[in-house]
Enzyme design. Structure first.
Site, PDB file in Angstrom:
ATOM      1  N   HIS A 126       0.864  -1.190   0.000  1.00 22.08           N
ATOM      2  CA  HIS A 126       0.000   0.000   0.000  1.00 22.08           C
ATOM      3  C   HIS A 126       0.894   1.230   0.000  1.00 22.08           C
ATOM      4  O   HIS A 126       1.577   1.502   0.998  1.00 22.08           O
ATOM      5  CB  HIS A 126      -0.924  -0.012   1.222  1.00 22.08           C
ATOM      6  CG  HIS A 126      -1.885  -1.153   1.213  1.00 22.08           C
ATOM      7  ND1 HIS A 126      -3.082  -1.129   0.528  1.00 22.08           N
ATOM      8  CD2 HIS A 126      -1.815  -2.398   1.769  1.00 22.08           C
ATOM      9  CE1 HIS A 126      -3.714  -2.292   0.681  1.00 22.08           C
ATOM     10  NE2 HIS A 126      -2.959  -3.082   1.425  1.00 22.08           N
ATOM     11  N   ARG A 134      -0.376   4.275  -0.822  1.00 23.96           N
ATOM     12  CA  ARG A 134      -1.269   5.354  -0.327  1.00 23.96           C
ATOM     13  C   ARG A 134      -1.430   6.564  -1.225  1.00 23.96           C
ATOM     14  O   ARG A 134      -2.116   7.497  -0.841  1.00 23.96           O
ATOM     15  CB  ARG A 134      -0.816   5.834   1.064  1.00 23.96           C
ATOM     16  CG  ARG A 134      -0.818   4.760   2.126  1.00 23.96           C
ATOM     17  CD  ARG A 134      -2.215   4.279   2.455  1.00 23.96           C
ATOM     18  NE  ARG A 134      -2.223   3.380   3.608  1.00 23.96           N
ATOM     19  CZ  ARG A 134      -2.875   2.221   3.642  1.00 23.96           C
ATOM     20  NH1 ARG A 134      -3.576   1.810   2.592  1.00 23.96           N
ATOM     21  NH2 ARG A 134      -2.854   1.475   4.718  1.00 23.96           N
ATOM     22  N   ASN A 161      -6.428   0.532  -3.276  1.00 24.07           N
ATOM     23  CA  ASN A 161      -7.394   1.125  -2.333  1.00 24.07           C
ATOM     24  C   ASN A 161      -6.934   2.505  -1.882  1.00 24.07           C
ATOM     25  O   ASN A 161      -6.734   2.785  -0.706  1.00 24.07           O
ATOM     26  CB  ASN A 161      -7.652   0.204  -1.129  1.00 24.07           C
ATOM     27  CG  ASN A 161      -6.415  -0.094  -0.310  1.00 24.07           C
ATOM     28  OD1 ASN A 161      -5.292  -0.005  -0.815  1.00 24.07           O
ATOM     29  ND2 ASN A 161      -6.590  -0.440   0.948  1.00 24.07           N
ATOM     30  N   ASP A 207      -8.539  -5.146  -3.217  1.00 21.52           N
ATOM     31  CA  ASP A 207      -7.938  -5.337  -1.891  1.00 21.52           C
ATOM     32  C   ASP A 207      -8.346  -4.270  -0.880  1.00 21.52           C
ATOM     33  O   ASP A 207      -8.448  -3.089  -1.185  1.00 21.52           O
ATOM     34  CB  ASP A 207      -6.412  -5.371  -1.966  1.00 21.52           C
ATOM     35  CG  ASP A 207      -5.826  -5.663  -0.593  1.00 21.52           C
ATOM     36  OD1 ASP A 207      -6.176  -6.704  -0.016  1.00 21.52           O
ATOM     37  OD2 ASP A 207      -5.072  -4.822  -0.076  1.00 21.52           O
ATOM     38  N   ASN A 226      -5.941  -6.794   8.935  1.00 23.09           N
ATOM     39  CA  ASN A 226      -7.018  -7.511   8.292  1.00 23.09           C
ATOM     40  C   ASN A 226      -6.499  -8.287   7.088  1.00 23.09           C
ATOM     41  O   ASN A 226      -5.927  -7.667   6.196  1.00 23.09           O
ATOM     42  CB  ASN A 226      -8.086  -6.505   7.838  1.00 23.09           C
ATOM     43  CG  ASN A 226      -9.395  -7.176   7.582  1.00 23.09           C
ATOM     44  OD1 ASN A 226      -9.595  -8.310   7.987  1.00 23.09           O
ATOM     45  ND2 ASN A 226     -10.288  -6.483   6.886  1.00 23.09           N
ATOM     46  N   ASP A 251       1.920  -6.973   2.486  1.00 23.92           N
ATOM     47  CA  ASP A 251       0.737  -6.196   2.905  1.00 23.92           C
ATOM     48  C   ASP A 251       1.180  -4.971   3.717  1.00 23.92           C
ATOM     49  O   ASP A 251       0.542  -4.599   4.707  1.00 23.92           O
ATOM     50  CB  ASP A 251      -0.271  -7.046   3.687  1.00 23.92           C
ATOM     51  CG  ASP A 251      -1.646  -6.388   3.725  1.00 23.92           C
ATOM     52  OD1 ASP A 251      -1.823  -5.301   3.143  1.00 23.92           O
ATOM     53  OD2 ASP A 251      -2.558  -6.970   4.348  1.00 23.92           O
ATOM     54  N   GLY A 257      -3.844  -2.664   9.747  1.00 20.88           N
ATOM     55  CA  GLY A 257      -2.690  -2.627   8.851  1.00 20.88           C
ATOM     56  C   GLY A 257      -1.399  -2.408   9.612  1.00 20.88           C
ATOM     57  O   GLY A 257      -1.404  -1.788  10.679  1.00 20.88           O
TER      58      GLY A 257
END
Ligand code: DOR
Length: 433
Positions: free
Chosen positions: A68, A70, A100, A157, A283, A310, A329
């Site tokens: 991620h 961001r 995401n 995701d 998660n 992740d 996270g």
């Protein structure tokens, strides 16, 4: 070797899918590996940069299927630049950026924006596109226009695709486009309201739980959809013994599924949540000891394909909230290799299969990443000392966020140098830009 090399990596043990040998590696000014043989360092002239690799493994750079970054929208927590710096410090030469973001990466315009940011990053940034518009699970995103820009992996995701008919149609499109779908397996109606694994510890702590079945039912469903459509499905961050067993059985029966596991799911248990420290909120949630043991055993057996971080940065403001209000996270890029080396007790080549060449193939970038380490291949390389001990602190390293659950945990295996397309972006553990 005709031209003078740009860099010589000297005195290490080269390990790739083909095996292990003692050799120096010369990297040319074109960013390609120029030679892999002994004695290159002593032949190198004074102007060549020699990177010391004595006692180290010289390997194809790591590839993270699940990062991620961001951007756009979450720049307080991470940027493509800061995340890519964390990546190369962790030995990764390529990462797949999850969609995401805000807005979600669900159309050509946002794909282009992240690709543009990726061009200035320290490592290669592959963009994953969303399967559905705004990751809302209802209408298919324009997979074709994203695939035309080079997107090879699609996922919603952060959420799973809830509707089986939508997932089936996406798989049919994916087959036509030659791309792969990846699934975050979680049945929303079962997971709703939960903040950790549902079991003994959630009862004791009074925190609402998420049952293992919320993950396993979607794994089962997507195995069936993969069988129905003939399209491969990649399962993201599997966390339970049941999920692993379903995937192993599916593969034995010839269904084209692949699977990744995140480091926290083979190193931490749900008991960590007893601290009420939201750094342990993630998660899928941390699971009980038996699940952790099953996931670990499957990695050791070689029946899963990849370790994927992740890496999920969140600001301290967000993570300092009470457990039930904080977002899930944890950081992962700078600790993944060391956690695998420390905890799995596998030979380095098997750890590298999980972190380099197997994920490179799943991401569809094995033409340039994941080795082999031989002349004529792009110099995407990671040099690490498998015996060096270190202890992460709570600074979060190069990430803009600090939400690591591993501060103070002694680890074995440390990245020394990372080269991306021939450029030494990490030398002696220091990022060069
Ligand atoms: O813990 C998680 N954090 N799991 C996810 O699926 C999403 C991720 C995030 O984006 O923060």
């Amino acid at each position: 070797m005709t031209e003078r090399p740009r860099v010589v990596i000297a005195g290490g043990t080269v390990i790739d899918a083909a095996g292990e040998r003692a050799a120096d590696v010369a990297v040319g000014r074109d960013g390609m590996i120029a030679a892999v043989e002994q004695g290159l360092a002593s032949a190198a002239g004074g102007r060549d940069r020699v990177l010391d690799a004595r006692g180290c493994v010289v390997a194809p750079g790591l590839v993270d299927l699940h990062t991620h970054l961001r951007q756009p929208g979450g720049e307080q927590a991470e940027t493509v630049e800061s995340g890519s710096r964390a990546a190369v410090l962790g030995g990764f030469c390529a990462v797949v950026a999850m969609p995401n973001t805000d807005p979600a990466i669900d159309c050509a315009a946002v794909v282009r924006e992240v690709q543009e940011l990726g061009r200035a990053a320290l490592c290669r940034v592959e963009v994953a596109g969303a399967i559905t518009v705004d990751r809302a699970g209802e209408r298919l995103a324009p997979l074709g226009e994203m695939a035309a820009l080079g997107v090879r992996l699609f996922t919603d995701d952060g959420a799973g695709v809830q509707d089986a008919a939508v997932m089936r149609r996406a798989l049919e499109y994916a087959t036509d486009l030659g791309v792969r779908l990846a699934q975050h397996c979680e049945i929303d109606s079962l997971a709703a309201g939960g903040h950790m694994h549902e079991g003994e510890w959630s009862s004791r702590l009074g925190i609402p739980g998420i049952c293992a079945e919320a993950e396993e039912i979607m794994v089962m469903r997507d195995v069936a959809l993969s069988r129905l459509t003939g399209a491969p499905v990649h399962f993201q961050h599997l966390s339970t013994a049941g999920s692993v067993a379903i995937v192993e059985a599916a593969r034995r029966s010839g269904v084209a599924v692949t699977a990744e596991v995140a480091p926290h799911h083979f190193t931490l248990t749900d008991e960590c949540c007893a601290s009420y420290d939201a750094r342990f909120k993630v998660n899928p949630p941390l699971r009980p000891r038996e699940d952790v043991a099953a996931v670990r055993a499957a990695l050791v057996r070689g029946s899963l394909d990849a370790i994927a971080t992740d890496h999920a940065p969140h600001t301290s403001d967000a993570k300092d909230r009470p457990f039930e209000e904080a977002p899930p996270g944890m950081l992962g890029l700078e600790t993944a290799l060391a956690l695998a080396l420390t905890e799995l007790k596998l030979p380095p080549a098997e750890v590298l299969a999980l972190l380099s060449w197997q994920p490179a193939a799943i991401a569809g970038i094995d033409d340039t990443h994941g080795g082999p380490v031989e002349a004529g291949r792009p110099a995407n390389l990671c040099v690490f000392d498998p015996a060096a001990h270190w202890t992460p602190d709570d600074s979060g390293g190069a990430s803009r966020s600090r939400n690591t659950p591993y501060a103070g945990r002694r680890l074995r295996g440390r990245v020394r140098h990372t080269l991306v397309a021939g450029e030494p972006v990490v030398i002696d553990g220091e990022a060069q830009r």
